[in-house]
Enzyme design. Structure first.
Site, PDB file in Angstrom:
ATOM      1  CG  HIS A 232      12.247 -35.181 -28.434  1.00 59.46           C
ATOM      2  ND1 HIS A 232      10.997 -34.828 -28.906  1.00 59.46           N
ATOM      3  CD2 HIS A 232      12.451 -36.460 -28.843  1.00 59.46           C
ATOM      4  CE1 HIS A 232      10.465 -35.849 -29.552  1.00 59.46           C
ATOM      5  NE2 HIS A 232      11.332 -36.851 -29.526  1.00 59.46           N
TER       6      HIS A 232
ATOM      7  CD  GLU B 220      16.527 -40.126 -25.291  1.00 58.63           C
ATOM      8  OE1 GLU B 220      15.495 -39.772 -25.894  1.00 58.63           O
ATOM      9  OE2 GLU B 220      17.666 -40.035 -25.798  1.00 58.63           O
TER      10      GLU B 220
ATOM     11  CG  ASP C 114      14.011 -43.119 -26.907  1.00 63.24           C
ATOM     12  OD1 ASP C 114      13.502 -43.156 -25.770  1.00 63.24           O
ATOM     13  OD2 ASP C 114      13.605 -42.339 -27.799  1.00 63.24           O
TER      14      ASP C 114
ATOM     15  CG  HIS D  82       3.589 -38.869 -32.032  1.00 61.11           C
ATOM     16  ND1 HIS D  82       3.339 -37.671 -31.400  1.00 61.11           N
ATOM     17  CD2 HIS D  82       4.704 -39.353 -31.459  1.00 61.11           C
ATOM     18  CE1 HIS D  82       4.251 -37.466 -30.469  1.00 61.11           C
ATOM     19  NE2 HIS D  82       5.088 -38.468 -30.484  1.00 61.11           N
TER      20      HIS D  82
ATOM     21  CG  ASP E  14       9.560 -31.669 -28.410  1.00 63.30           C
ATOM     22  OD1 ASP E  14       9.090 -30.590 -28.831  1.00 63.30           O
ATOM     23  OD2 ASP E  14       9.694 -32.670 -29.129  1.00 63.30           O
TER      24      ASP E  14
ATOM     25  CD  GLU F 281      10.655 -37.802 -26.250  1.00 65.20           C
ATOM     26  OE1 GLU F 281       9.664 -38.139 -26.929  1.00 65.20           O
ATOM     27  OE2 GLU F 281      11.689 -38.497 -26.163  1.00 65.20           O
TER      28      GLU F 281
ATOM     29  CD  GLU G 169      16.292 -36.971 -30.820  1.00 66.01           C
ATOM     30  OE1 GLU G 169      15.972 -38.176 -30.791  1.00 66.01           O
ATOM     31  OE2 GLU G 169      15.778 -36.111 -30.088  1.00 66.01           O
TER      32      GLU G 169
ATOM     33  NE  ARG H  32       6.205 -45.337 -30.413  1.00 68.53           N
ATOM     34  CZ  ARG H  32       7.096 -44.340 -30.336  1.00 68.53           C
ATOM     35  NH1 ARG H  32       7.459 -43.869 -29.162  1.00 68.53           N
ATOM     36  NH2 ARG H  32       7.625 -43.828 -31.427  1.00 68.53           N
TER      37      ARG H  32
END
Length: 393
Positions: A318, A240, A214, A22, A291, A268, A338, A48
């Site tokens: 995820h 998604e 997504d 992230h 996840d 997720e 994925e 984000r």
């Protein structure tokens, strides 16, 4: 395996530097004007990280047996999750048999009900659980997927998540999942831009390549329905995480209203068998996407996948690299996986947890064969700076 007990539990966290996926530098596709629940506020729309996606950092948990063997795992949670591990969860591991994964998980979960159930606490529990499976594999000299029953296929097959599905096709992936860039607050212009991007990408990849969107929890029901109906022209395979994760009722309705043949996926940001039971019993999704580093670890993912199997619903976790690979290779209802394209321009295949992990496997031509290295088969990079609660830097 001779009688072995857990001697130490240690938790560490990272501070920046891209160790947490992230937390990437400026210009990375993963932080470029992606539609989010916060995007309705213009000040938090372009990035984000502007609203705090990167504030936690990574969590690293080490579990050491009394014979010196160490299992470890990585997840998200940073310093607050490290505090939960060392000050609360460790008591259920010290002196325990490493094979007692069910009892340890149950004690961690029940003891944190008064402040946990989902979110940060489940991240911490998940990371401990994954470290425990890594330790168990090393103690038994087996890869984790052998402990889970062995592979049901020779190799994993991947779709790619990133900003350039056209490049992913050239790299051998079976499909590409685009981040939705414009939120409902951006009105008709935003909707038009979303559809134009999808149209352009379909033209680039041709008709025989999967395309998915997504939406990262950012839409309302009516916008999601409109988007799905308009996207049918471009043969969208699935939409998604269109709605907030707690809106089970919205997902039920969305699944009824999307065009025939288009799938609805989510999970997720869901946790535990009970959360996924809601998704299954209410008919919220065609594919569940837990996840493994957030939903409760492998011990809980086993239960989630078993329940999904009884509902004839696929489970495609995820991201999460080796921690999901070792699971999906053992499951009939996880036919593909994925892969998160962590290269800044989504133009190269690089490890998801780099630089934190060494020996992390990556797919070649969209496929991957797991080796038989004990545990999860990865090492912690000694050059990465990790911080502890007892010695803050």
């Amino acid at each position: 395996m001779p009688d072995t007990r857990i001697r130490h539990v240690r938790a560490f966290y990272t501070k920046g530097g891209g160790a947490d996926y992230h937390d990437q530098p400026a210009g990375h596709w993963i932080d470029d004007h992606i539609s989010t629940p916060m995007a309705k506020y213009p000040a938090y729309r372009a990035s984000r990280q502007s609203f705090g996606l990167n504030v936690l950092g990574s969590l690293v948990v080490e579990i050491e047996a009394d014979n010196g063997v160490v299992g470890f795992a990585v997840s998200t949670g940073g310093e607050p999750a490290a505090w939960i591990v060392e000050r609360h969860l460790a008591r259920f591991l010290i002196g325990a048999d490493p094979a007692s994964v069910e009892q340890i998980w149950d004690q961690m979960y029940l003891s944190t009900l008064f402040y946990g159930r989902k979110g940060l606490v489940l991240n911490a529990i998940s990371c401990v659980d994954l470290a425990l499976w890594d330790l168990l594999g090393k103690l038994r000299s087996e890869p984790v997927y052998h402990l889970l029953g062995g592979p049901v296929r020779d190799e994993l097959i991947f779709y790619a998540t990133g900003a350039r599905p056209d490049l992913a096709k050239g790299l051998g992936f079976i499909g590409g999942k685009l981040p939705l860039h414009h939120c409902p607050a951006e009105g008709e212009e935003g909707m038009s831009s979303n559809l134009a991007e999808l149209a352009e990408m379909r033209a680039r990849v041709g008709d025989d390549f999967w395309l998915m969107l997504d939406c990262w929890m950012s839409l309302d029901l009516e916008y999601a329905v409109r988007l799905a109906q308009a996207a049918a022209e471009y043969n969208l395979k699935w939409i998604e995480e269109a709605l907030p994760p707690d809106d089970y009722w919205g997902y039920t309705e969305l699944r009824k209203r999307v065009p025939k043949g288009m799938m609805v996926t989510t999970g997720e940001h869901e946790a535990t068998r009970w959360g996924f039971r809601m998704l299954l019993e209410m008919g919220c999704a065609d594919i569940l996407q837990p996840d493994v580093g957030w939903c409760g670890g492998i011990t809980e993912l086993i239960k989630i996948a078993d329940e999904a199997d009884t509902h004839r619903v696929l489970v495609v976790p995820h991201g999460s690299s080796v921690y999901s690979y070792h699971f999906t290779i053992t499951r009939h209802n996880s036919p593909f996986s994925e892969f998160l394209m962590m290269a800044p321009k989504a133009d190269r295949v690089i490890p998801m947890f780099s630089p934190l992990l060494l020996d992390e496997p990556i797919p070649f031509n969209g496929r991957l064969k797991l080796n038989d290295t004990p545990g999860f088969g990865v090492r912690l990079n000694p050059d990465c700076v990790l911080h502890s609660l007892t010695k803050k830097n």
